[in-house]
Write an enzyme that holds these catalytic residues in place. Structure first.
Site, PDB file in Angstrom:
ATOM      1  N   ASP A   1       0.812  -1.227   0.000  1.00 14.26           N
ATOM      2  CA  ASP A   1       0.000   0.000   0.000  1.00 14.26           C
ATOM      3  C   ASP A   1       0.844   1.275   0.000  1.00 14.26           C
ATOM      4  O   ASP A   1       0.321   2.368   0.265  1.00 14.26           O
ATOM      5  CB  ASP A   1      -0.917   0.006   1.234  1.00 14.26           C
ATOM      6  CG  ASP A   1      -2.069  -0.985   1.095  1.00 14.26           C
ATOM      7  OD1 ASP A   1      -2.932  -0.753   0.240  1.00 14.26           O
ATOM      8  OD2 ASP A   1      -2.089  -1.983   1.841  1.00 14.26           O
TER       9      ASP A   1
ATOM     10  N   GLU B   1       0.031   9.536   1.639  1.00 15.90           N
ATOM     11  CA  GLU B   1      -0.627  10.454   2.560  1.00 15.90           C
ATOM     12  C   GLU B   1      -0.654   9.902   3.990  1.00 15.90           C
ATOM     13  O   GLU B   1      -0.709  10.674   4.952  1.00 15.90           O
ATOM     14  CB  GLU B   1      -2.073  10.675   2.102  1.00 15.90           C
ATOM     15  CG  GLU B   1      -2.873  11.527   3.053  1.00 15.90           C
ATOM     16  CD  GLU B   1      -4.249  11.833   2.522  1.00 15.90           C
ATOM     17  OE1 GLU B   1      -4.455  12.984   2.140  1.00 15.90           O
ATOM     18  OE2 GLU B   1      -5.115  10.928   2.458  1.00 15.90           O
ATOM     19  N   ASP B   2      -0.614   8.574   4.131  1.00 18.55           N
ATOM     20  CA  ASP B   2      -0.833   7.996   5.457  1.00 18.55           C
ATOM     21  C   ASP B   2       0.371   7.994   6.397  1.00 18.55           C
ATOM     22  O   ASP B   2       0.205   8.222   7.594  1.00 18.55           O
ATOM     23  CB  ASP B   2      -1.422   6.589   5.305  1.00 18.55           C
ATOM     24  CG  ASP B   2      -2.802   6.662   4.658  1.00 18.55           C
ATOM     25  OD1 ASP B   2      -3.583   7.543   5.062  1.00 18.55           O
ATOM     26  OD2 ASP B   2      -3.086   5.880   3.740  1.00 18.55           O
TER      27      ASP B   2
ATOM     28  N   ARG C   1       1.371  -1.744   7.074  1.00 10.78           N
ATOM     29  CA  ARG C   1       1.783  -0.451   6.542  1.00 10.78           C
ATOM     30  C   ARG C   1       2.709   0.300   7.499  1.00 10.78           C
ATOM     31  O   ARG C   1       3.238   1.347   7.138  1.00 10.78           O
ATOM     32  CB  ARG C   1       0.541   0.414   6.253  1.00 10.78           C
ATOM     33  CG  ARG C   1      -0.428  -0.225   5.278  1.00 10.78           C
ATOM     34  CD  ARG C   1      -1.347   0.806   4.677  1.00 10.78           C
ATOM     35  NE  ARG C   1      -0.564   1.843   4.032  1.00 10.78           N
ATOM     36  CZ  ARG C   1      -1.052   2.991   3.580  1.00 10.78           C
ATOM     37  NH1 ARG C   1      -2.333   3.231   3.706  1.00 10.78           N
ATOM     38  NH2 ARG C   1      -0.270   3.897   3.008  1.00 10.78           N
TER      39      ARG C   1
ATOM     40  N   ARG D   1      -7.636   3.079  12.478  1.00 12.19           N
ATOM     41  CA  ARG D   1      -6.199   3.296  12.240  1.00 12.19           C
ATOM     42  C   ARG D   1      -5.589   4.380  13.129  1.00 12.19           C
ATOM     43  O   ARG D   1      -4.376   4.454  13.286  1.00 12.19           O
ATOM     44  CB  ARG D   1      -5.984   3.711  10.778  1.00 12.19           C
ATOM     45  CG  ARG D   1      -6.577   2.773   9.736  1.00 12.19           C
ATOM     46  CD  ARG D   1      -5.794   1.505   9.600  1.00 12.19           C
ATOM     47  NE  ARG D   1      -6.327   0.661   8.540  1.00 12.19           N
ATOM     48  CZ  ARG D   1      -5.995   0.768   7.260  1.00 12.19           C
ATOM     49  NH1 ARG D   1      -5.154   1.700   6.868  1.00 12.19           N
ATOM     50  NH2 ARG D   1      -6.518  -0.064   6.377  1.00 12.19           N
TER      51      ARG D   1
ATOM     52  N   HIS E   1     -11.039   6.217   6.420  1.00 10.89           N
ATOM     53  CA  HIS E   1     -10.335   7.403   6.907  1.00 10.89           C
ATOM     54  C   HIS E   1     -11.278   8.606   6.864  1.00 10.89           C
ATOM     55  O   HIS E   1     -12.214   8.631   6.061  1.00 10.89           O
ATOM     56  CB  HIS E   1      -9.138   7.730   6.007  1.00 10.89           C
ATOM     57  CG  HIS E   1      -7.973   6.809   6.164  1.00 10.89           C
ATOM     58  ND1 HIS E   1      -7.429   6.110   5.119  1.00 10.89           N
ATOM     59  CD2 HIS E   1      -7.227   6.491   7.253  1.00 10.89           C
ATOM     60  CE1 HIS E   1      -6.399   5.401   5.552  1.00 10.89           C
ATOM     61  NE2 HIS E   1      -6.259   5.605   6.837  1.00 10.89           N
TER      62      HIS E   1
ATOM     63  N   CYS F   1      -5.086  10.284  -1.044  1.00 10.31           N
ATOM     64  CA  CYS F   1      -4.189   9.266  -0.480  1.00 10.31           C
ATOM     65  C   CYS F   1      -2.875   9.149  -1.242  1.00 10.31           C
ATOM     66  O   CYS F   1      -1.862   8.735  -0.694  1.00 10.31           O
ATOM     67  CB  CYS F   1      -4.861   7.895  -0.509  1.00 10.31           C
ATOM     68  SG  CYS F   1      -6.600   7.919  -0.135  1.00 10.31           S
TER      69      CYS F   1
HETATM   70  C1  CIR Z   1      -5.303   0.993   3.180  1.00  4.17           C
HETATM   71  O1  CIR Z   1      -6.276   0.316   3.517  1.00  4.17           O
HETATM   72  O2  CIR Z   1      -4.522   1.451   3.990  1.00  4.17           O
HETATM   73  C2  CIR Z   1      -5.068   1.261   1.720  1.00  4.17           C
HETATM   74  N1  CIR Z   1      -5.510   0.142   0.956  1.00  4.17           N
HETATM   75  C3  CIR Z   1      -5.803   2.506   1.294  1.00  4.17           C
HETATM   76  C4  CIR Z   1      -5.285   3.748   1.935  1.00  4.17           C
HETATM   77  C5  CIR Z   1      -6.055   4.935   1.550  1.00  4.17           C
HETATM   78  N2  CIR Z   1      -5.469   6.104   2.088  1.00  4.17           N
HETATM   79  C6  CIR Z   1      -6.129   7.165   2.490  1.00  4.17           C
HETATM   80  O3  CIR Z   1      -7.352   7.169   2.526  1.00  4.17           O
HETATM   81  N3  CIR Z   1      -5.414   8.187   2.914  1.00  4.17           N
END
Ligand code: CIR
Length: 258
Positions: free
Chosen positions: A63, A68-69, A88, A136, A166, A253
């Protein structure tokens, strides 16, 4: 108004097909198509008067294109988060190098265990930040974020999430007091003072648009949202994100914008 000068993205890796998914948008991503969509995303960003740093794909983290995460970048500091999704979590160590090109160590802060936080849960509205408490992002992560932001004269408030992954899955700020809201966010008291544009349920995915220097990038295939954004007076660009949607990822993201 020019607010952002830089954008960081990471190329999707082949392992993205094994990325985390809720299954809300079924199917496995087509990697070649995802690469093409990523090219288009970079091109769209370049049209918004920013320089784009493109990080190499990292096969260890399926991922990892969702940059962004693992980090949150504000006008005054960068914050390396502590992603709550186990697969992640290591992404936080891989984003630091890119962040260091723009911030010295005195302006790089860290969310530390047992605090967890993912950048997708944080929505910047000027110097105030809304943070989603989600699967998360936990209470301790929000407490640490509040403390860090206060140090730099910024504020933060918690929004409880009920359905979405999110915070920014369902609500996004377009500057100028304009906010796109969908589902559980339509009636939330937290956002009562904004000019809310309610996203129809069948286009809920497109609540995740990004404002970049007065242009709004909208996912392709959502005519009602595109029109609503244009009616607000913004220039728009569209980018197809079909392969990222299968992993619950959207336009915000895929980049850090600052
Ligand atoms: C996840 O579940 O972490 C990834 N498949 C998708 C992340 C999406 N990110 C976001 O909304 N900032």
């Amino acid at each position: 108004m020019k607010k952002f000068n830089h954008v960081i993205v990471r190329r999707p890796c082949k392992a993205m097909v094994e990325g985390i998914t809720s299954g809300l948008y079924p199917g496995k991503p087509d990697y070649e198509l995802a690469l093409k969509e990523h090219d288009d995303y970079i091109e769209a960003l370049k049209k918004c008067d920013v320089d784009v740093t493109v990080l190499e794909a990292d096969e260890r983290y399926p991922d990892s294109c969702f940059v962004e995460d693992p980090a949150l970048i504000t006008r005054a500091c960068a914050i390396i988060t502590n992603p709550g999704a186990e697969s992640r979590n290591g992404e936080k160590d891989e984003i630091i190098g890119a962040v260091r090109k723009f911030f010295d160590d005195d302006h790089i802060e860290y969310i530390k265990a047992p605090g967890t936080l993912e950048g997708g849960d944080v929505m910047m509205c000027g110097d105030h930040f809304y943070v989603g408490r989600s699967a998360r992002t936990n209470e301790e992560g929000i407490r640490q974020l509040t403390e860090i932001l206060a140090k730099y004269g910024m504020t933060c408030s918690e929004v409880k999430l009920e359905e979405v992954l999110h915070l920014k899955t369902g609500v996004n700020y377009l500057e100028d007091n304009n906010m796109l809201v969908s589902g559980e966010f339509v009636d939330k008291e937290d956002f009562a003072s904004y000019n809310k544009v309610v996203i129809p349920e069948e286009e809920a995915y497109a609540a995740n648009c990004i404002w970049v220097n007065d242009t709004v990038i909208v996912p392709e295939g959502y005519p009602a949202v595109l029109k609503a954004v244009q009616d607000l007076g913004y220039k728009t660009l569209t980018v197809d994100t079909s392969e990222y949607r299968k992993l619950d990822g959207g336009l915000s993201c895929l980049s850090l914008r600052f």
